[in-house]
Design an enzyme around this catalytic site. Structure first.
Site, PDB file in Angstrom:
ATOM      1  N   ASP A  59       1.758  -9.389  11.344  1.00 23.07           N
ATOM      2  CA  ASP A  59       1.225  -9.383   9.971  1.00 23.07           C
ATOM      3  C   ASP A  59       1.592 -10.681   9.252  1.00 23.07           C
ATOM      4  O   ASP A  59       1.960 -10.672   8.083  1.00 23.07           O
ATOM      5  CB  ASP A  59       1.751  -8.151   9.214  1.00 23.07           C
ATOM      6  CG  ASP A  59       0.909  -7.794   7.988  1.00 23.07           C
ATOM      7  OD1 ASP A  59      -0.234  -8.294   7.872  1.00 23.07           O
ATOM      8  OD2 ASP A  59       1.395  -7.030   7.137  1.00 23.07           O
ATOM      9  N   ASN A  99       0.829  -1.207   0.000  1.00 21.96           N
ATOM     10  CA  ASN A  99       0.000   0.000   0.000  1.00 21.96           C
ATOM     11  C   ASN A  99       0.862   1.256   0.000  1.00 21.96           C
ATOM     12  O   ASN A  99       0.488   2.270  -0.579  1.00 21.96           O
ATOM     13  CB  ASN A  99      -0.901   0.024   1.239  1.00 21.96           C
ATOM     14  CG  ASN A  99      -1.962  -1.044   1.150  1.00 21.96           C
ATOM     15  OD1 ASN A  99      -2.475  -1.321   0.067  1.00 21.96           O
ATOM     16  ND2 ASN A  99      -2.270  -1.660   2.273  1.00 21.96           N
TER      17      ASN A  99
HETATM   18  P1  ATP Z   1       2.929  -1.936   2.695  1.00 23.85           P
HETATM   19  O1  ATP Z   1       3.046  -2.318   4.135  1.00 23.85           O
HETATM   20  O2  ATP Z   1       3.614  -0.666   2.348  1.00 23.85           O
HETATM   21  O3  ATP Z   1       1.548  -2.071   2.189  1.00 23.85           O
HETATM   22  P2  ATP Z   1       4.223  -4.334   2.346  1.00 23.85           P
HETATM   23  O4  ATP Z   1       4.806  -4.134   3.695  1.00 23.85           O
HETATM   24  O5  ATP Z   1       3.148  -5.328   2.193  1.00 23.85           O
HETATM   25  O6  ATP Z   1       3.773  -2.956   1.838  1.00 23.85           O
HETATM   26  P3  ATP Z   1       6.222  -6.078   1.468  1.00 23.85           P
HETATM   27  O7  ATP Z   1       5.344  -7.196   1.868  1.00 23.85           O
HETATM   28  O8  ATP Z   1       7.472  -5.918   2.254  1.00 23.85           O
HETATM   29  O9  ATP Z   1       5.426  -4.715   1.411  1.00 23.85           O
HETATM   30  O10 ATP Z   1       6.586  -6.203  -0.065  1.00 23.85           O
HETATM   31  C1  ATP Z   1       5.613  -6.100  -1.084  1.00 23.85           C
HETATM   32  C2  ATP Z   1       5.840  -7.174  -2.133  1.00 23.85           C
HETATM   33  O11 ATP Z   1       7.167  -7.076  -2.678  1.00 23.85           O
HETATM   34  C3  ATP Z   1       5.759  -8.564  -1.576  1.00 23.85           C
HETATM   35  O12 ATP Z   1       4.444  -9.049  -1.543  1.00 23.85           O
HETATM   36  C4  ATP Z   1       6.634  -9.344  -2.543  1.00 23.85           C
HETATM   37  O13 ATP Z   1       5.940  -9.658  -3.730  1.00 23.85           O
HETATM   38  C5  ATP Z   1       7.733  -8.361  -2.869  1.00 23.85           C
HETATM   39  N1  ATP Z   1       8.890  -8.506  -1.972  1.00 23.85           N
HETATM   40  C6  ATP Z   1       9.078  -7.862  -0.787  1.00 23.85           C
HETATM   41  N2  ATP Z   1      10.228  -8.208  -0.202  1.00 23.85           N
HETATM   42  C7  ATP Z   1      10.814  -9.111  -1.005  1.00 23.85           C
HETATM   43  C8  ATP Z   1      12.044  -9.867  -0.947  1.00 23.85           C
HETATM   44  N3  ATP Z   1      12.881  -9.736   0.090  1.00 23.85           N
HETATM   45  N4  ATP Z   1      12.329 -10.709  -1.954  1.00 23.85           N
HETATM   46  C9  ATP Z   1      11.460 -10.828  -2.991  1.00 23.85           C
HETATM   47  N5  ATP Z   1      10.293 -10.174  -3.116  1.00 23.85           N
HETATM   48  C10 ATP Z   1       9.962  -9.315  -2.150  1.00 23.85           C
HETATM   49 MG    MG Z   2       3.565  -7.478   2.762  1.00 24.41          MG
HETATM   50 MG    MG Z   3       3.958  -4.220   5.570  1.00 24.59          MG
END
Ligand code: ATP
Ligand code: MG
Ligand code: MG
Length: 262
Positions: free
Chosen positions: A129, A18
């Site tokens: 989460d 997000n």
């Molecule tokens: P927000 O909290 O801002 O809504 P988020 O915390 O859900 O975002 P993440 O889950 O950290 O964000 O990352 C979003 C997407 O990016 C993940 O669902 C995945 O597809 C990809 N991603 C994140 N970190 C990695 C990683 N270390 N290696 C590969 N893909 C990743």
């Molecule tokens: Mg996430």
């Molecule tokens: Mg997050």
């Protein structure tokens, strides 16, 4: 000047949240690929910064564990927080994961994420989460990632709840005790969804049943496995196993043998 552009060669976008985007990027100085996550919005206010910083502070305080997505460094640039992390292959988001999982495969994954929770809970941190898309796979090893909602178990800090679909009843009722047991419920809900192969609805009967501890039978799965998932989503946090108890459950004996190379 951009530290990101100077130090990294961006390959492609691999995900988004997000409030964030995640890129696969080559680090020029060491020639290795990393996942670099950065916030989309500029974090002007102190409160916004503080929440964003919780993620890197939790990751940095935790240190290395095989089943936690590795953290390297972080910095601010144009009021956006950048996080350099271990690059994983994909997440367990049911859109991405294979439906060809056997019960043995599920047990291996569940055991490894339980070990990640035992590790972080042992260091006083709750994730808050846990869900399929925050469980990553790299070379067949499962890793817990996305510490954007992480907080201290002792509850001195405000709680930023994760995805409501995976939250236990006590969180929906605004009762923030036993934060480690919140992760256990979310892990149970996560595996319930993965085994079913269909997303948990944001509302409706399946959602409510899970919160009331009434989970329907999962055809083709052993009673031992089904009972384990059931106790993880018990509405009473005290009855849910701790991460340590989970890790030591005899059901994982086979998973342990498989991890040792059969
Ligand atoms: P927000 O909290 O801002 O809504 P988020 O915390 O859900 O975002 P993440 O889950 O950290 O964000 O990352 C979003 C997407 O990016 C993940 O669902 C995945 O597809 C990809 N991603 C994140 N970190 C990695 C990683 N270390 N290696 C590969 N893909 C990743
Ligand atoms: Mg996430
Ligand atoms: Mg997050």
């Amino acid at each position: 000047f951009s530290r990101y552009r100077t130090d990294f060669h961006e390959i492609e976008q691999i995900g988004y949240g997000n409030f964030s985007r995640v890129f696969k990027a080559l680090k020029r100085i060491d020639g290795c690929m990393y996942a670099v996550k950065h916030s989309i919005r500029q974090l002007h206010q102190d409160t916004e910064r503080r929440q964003a910083l919780m993620e890197v502070q939790a990751l940095a305080a935790l240190g290395f564990h095989e089943n936690v997505v590795g953290y390297y460094t972080s910095w601010f640039e144009n009021e956006q927080l950048y996080i350099q992390m271990e690059l994983c292959d994909h997440s367990l988001s049911i859109r991405e994961s294979s439906p060809l999982f056997t019960e043995g495969d599920f047990l291996v994954a569940l055991h490894q994420i339980a070990k990640a929770l035992q590790f972080i809970h042992g260091r006083g941190i709750a994730h808050l989460d846990v869900k399929p898309e925050n469980i990553y796979v790299k070379n067949g090893v499962y890793k817990l990632g996305d510490f954007g909602c992480a907080t201290l178990i002792d509850g001195c800090l405000p709680v930023e709840e994760g995805d409501a679909r995976y939250m236990p009843p006590e969180i929906l009722n605004d009762k923030y005790e036993h934060l480690d047991k919140v992760d256990i419920f979310s892990l149970g809900a996560t595996f319930y969804e993965l085994v079913k192969g269909t997303p948990l609805p944001g509302s409706g009967p399946q959602f409510l049943n899970l919160r009331e501890g009434k989970i329907p039978l999962l055809p083709g799965h052993s009673m031992q496995f089904q009972n384990l998932l059931k106790v993880m989503v018990d509405p009473d946090p005290v009855r849910r196993p701790s991460a340590k108890e989970l890790v030591e459950n005899p059901i994982f004996e086979k998973a342990r043998c498989m991890a040792r190379g059969k």
